[in-house]
Design a protein around this motif. Structure first.
Motif, PDB file in Angstrom:
ATOM      1  N   ALA A  70      44.823  21.887  28.549  1.00  0.00           N
ATOM      2  CA  ALA A  70      45.467  20.642  28.121  1.00  0.00           C
ATOM      3  C   ALA A  70      45.730  19.714  29.314  1.00  0.00           C
ATOM      4  CB  ALA A  70      46.769  20.953  27.387  1.00  0.00           C
ATOM      5  N   GLU A  71      46.138  20.293  30.434  1.00  0.00           N
ATOM      6  CA  GLU A  71      46.387  19.492  31.635  1.00  0.00           C
ATOM      7  C   GLU A  71      45.089  18.883  32.157  1.00  0.00           C
ATOM      8  OE1 GLU A  71      48.327  22.324  34.181  1.00  0.00           O
ATOM      9  OE2 GLU A  71      50.161  22.315  32.971  1.00  0.00           O
ATOM     10  N   LEU A  72      44.019  19.683  32.189  1.00  0.00           N
ATOM     11  CA  LEU A  72      42.732  19.164  32.662  1.00  0.00           C
ATOM     12  C   LEU A  72      42.210  18.072  31.733  1.00  0.00           C
ATOM     13  CD1 LEU A  72      41.025  22.500  33.787  1.00  0.00           C
ATOM     14  CD2 LEU A  72      41.858  20.661  35.275  1.00  0.00           C
ATOM     15  N   ASP A  73      42.408  18.251  30.432  1.00  0.00           N
ATOM     16  CA  ASP A  73      42.022  17.203  29.483  1.00  0.00           C
ATOM     17  C   ASP A  73      42.794  15.918  29.750  1.00  0.00           C
ATOM     18  OD1 ASP A  73      40.285  18.972  28.208  1.00  0.00           O
ATOM     19  OD2 ASP A  73      41.235  18.761  26.239  1.00  0.00           O
ATOM     20  N   SER A  74      44.097  16.043  29.956  1.00  0.00           N
ATOM     21  CA  SER A  74      44.921  14.842  30.166  1.00  0.00           C
ATOM     22  C   SER A  74      44.575  14.122  31.470  1.00  0.00           C
ATOM     23  CB  SER A  74      46.406  15.185  30.114  1.00  0.00           C
ATOM     24  OG  SER A  74      46.804  15.907  31.244  1.00  0.00           O
ATOM     25  N   MET A  75      44.021  14.859  32.428  1.00  0.00           N
ATOM     26  CA  MET A  75      43.581  14.251  33.691  1.00  0.00           C
ATOM     27  C   MET A  75      42.186  13.638  33.577  1.00  0.00           C
ATOM     28  SD  MET A  75      44.712  17.006  36.551  1.00  0.00           S
ATOM     29  CE  MET A  75      46.087  18.087  36.243  1.00  0.00           C
ATOM     30  N   GLY A  76      41.533  13.846  32.438  1.00  0.00           N
ATOM     31  CA  GLY A  76      40.192  13.305  32.251  1.00  0.00           C
ATOM     32  C   GLY A  76      39.101  14.137  32.897  1.00  0.00           C
TER      33      GLY A  76
END
Length: 105
Positions: free
Chosen positions: A60-66
């Protein structure tokens, strides 16, 4: 110039688990991954030192960072090949970041 600044700022915010998940995404799929699977099971096999809950958090964190597009399909059952080939889950920015980590340029 802006891309390099974004890369450097992103690198500053990454933790070791982020790097572990990115490395796991870049791994080549197994020759015979089985008939069915899911990305979360593939990641669980590739990085057994991280709990499934932590992998979900990091995704989820990697997704939010793009960097990735993982969370939508993380738990989805699919063909073994689809579940094992996780390189496509990196965004264009994720690929740039991986290349920067690998080469420093």
């Amino acid at each position: 110039y802006d891309d390099q600044i974004r890369l450097l700022r992103t690198l500053e915010s990454l933790h070791p688990d982020h790097f572990r998940v990115i490395r796991a995404l870049l791994m080549e799929p197994e020759p015979d991954p089985g008939n069915i699977g899911s990305p979360i099971r593939t990641l669980e096999k590739r990085i057994p030192e991280i709990s499934v809950d932590r992998i979900k958090e990091v995704a989820a964190e990697l997704d939010s960072m793009g960097i990735t597009t993982l969370t939508q399909s993380l738990m989805v059952m699919m063909t073994g090949h689809g579940a094992a080939n996780l390189q496509s889950r990196l965004t264009r920015f994720g690929w740039k970041l991986a290349e920067y980590i690998r080469t420093g340029t």
